[in-house]
Design an enzyme around this catalytic site. Structure first.
Site, short mmCIF file in Angstrom:
data_model
loop_
_atom_site.label_atom_id
_atom_site.label_comp_id
_atom_site.label_asym_id
_atom_site.label_seq_id
_atom_site.Cartn_x
_atom_site.Cartn_y
_atom_site.Cartn_z
N LYS A 59 -21.16 -12.51 29.40
CA LYS A 59 -22.37 -12.27 28.52
C LYS A 59 -23.60 -12.22 29.15
O LYS A 59 -24.63 -11.39 28.94
CB LYS A 59 -22.39 -13.36 27.41
CG LYS A 59 -21.23 -13.01 26.41
CD LYS A 59 -21.20 -14.36 25.42
CE LYS A 59 -19.82 -14.46 24.57
NZ LYS A 59 -19.95 -15.47 23.59
N SER A 76 -23.53 -18.44 25.83
CA SER A 76 -22.23 -19.42 25.63
C SER A 76 -21.27 -18.88 24.96
O SER A 76 -21.24 -17.49 24.44
CB SER A 76 -23.11 -20.50 25.07
OG SER A 76 -23.25 -20.32 23.68
N ASP A 77 -20.25 -19.56 25.18
CA ASP A 77 -19.09 -19.12 24.51
C ASP A 77 -18.14 -20.61 24.40
O ASP A 77 -18.19 -21.42 25.13
CB ASP A 77 -18.13 -18.39 25.48
CG ASP A 77 -16.71 -17.68 24.78
OD1 ASP A 77 -17.30 -16.72 23.81
OD2 ASP A 77 -15.89 -18.32 24.64
N THR A 78 -17.56 -20.58 22.94
CA THR A 78 -16.80 -21.74 22.50
C THR A 78 -15.38 -21.26 22.14
O THR A 78 -15.26 -20.34 21.51
CB THR A 78 -17.55 -22.05 21.31
OG1 THR A 78 -18.77 -22.78 21.56
CG2 THR A 78 -16.64 -23.64 20.78
N SER A 113 -18.73 -23.52 27.00
CA SER A 113 -19.67 -22.97 28.42
C SER A 113 -20.99 -22.57 28.12
O SER A 113 -20.93 -21.51 27.24
CB SER A 113 -18.74 -22.25 29.36
OG SER A 113 -17.63 -22.97 29.85
#
EC number: 3.6.1.9
Length: 194
Positions: A59, A76-78, A113
């Site tokens: 991203k 971010s990524d979850t 992250s």
């Protein structure tokens, strides 16, 4: 406090998530939202935090060459990691039901992250929170899906909603991480920049 120290920087939050946007407001940070469409596909051999690191960096890389000298991009990524498998956002009600049902009466991990990128460098950090669900009836799962439509949430649930209040028996680690952003870690990292 930190807001004053960061005055020479412009924070760019690349997230359409209302929860992440609210967290930045609640951290008393000035920020701008910039969005890019990024296809969130990762190599199948990646596991757990490798997935979220890869996607957060992917991203951020979508903004390559676009950042000004004083800008800090935050992406971010979850994911929910359960039974050695990533649970992202559900495709439909049936998918949401299967995800939640699989986590009933077990503990899973929520991994986020966060990538901080400037025009010269990037830093990745992550957080892992363990969440335990009680034994859930099909009726309660169906009620939640029908009334709360959790299709924009990793693992098909929001801990901050009715479901979280009713289903979660234990949280080990950052509560805000389960909502999509480990706020204490983000704030701490930003203090290192000034």
């Amino acid at each position: 406090m930190l807001k004053e120290k960061l005055k020479k920087y412009k924070i760019i939050l690349a997230s359409g998530s209302p929860r992440r946007q609210q967290f930045f407001k609640d951290l008393d940070l000035d920020f701008e939202i910039r969005l890019k469409d990024v296809e969130e596909i990762y190599p199948p051999e990646l596991k757990a935090v490798e997935i979220t690191n890869f996607l957060a960096e992917l991203k951020a890389n979508a903004f390559e060459g676009e950042l000004k000298e004083n800008e800090i991009l935050v992406t971010s990524d979850t994911i929910v990691w359960h039974q050695n498998k990533a649970l992202g956002k559900p495709k439909n009600a049936e998918d949401a039901f299967q995800m939640i049902k699989s986590m009933s009466n077990t503990t899973h991990e929520v991994i986020t992250s966060v990538c901080f990128k400037t025009n010269t460098a990037f830093t990745l950090l992550h957080d892992v929170t363990k969440v335990t669900f009680k034994d859930l009836s099909d009726e309660s799962i169906l009620y939640y899906i029908e009334n709360y439509k959790p299709y924009d949430k990793a693992g098909a649930y929001g801990i901050q909603e009715w479901f979280g209040f009713m289903a979660v028996t234990k949280v080990e680690g950052s509560y805000t991480n389960v909502m999509g952003l480990p706020t204490a870690k983000v704030y701490e990292y930003l203090t290192t920049l000034v």
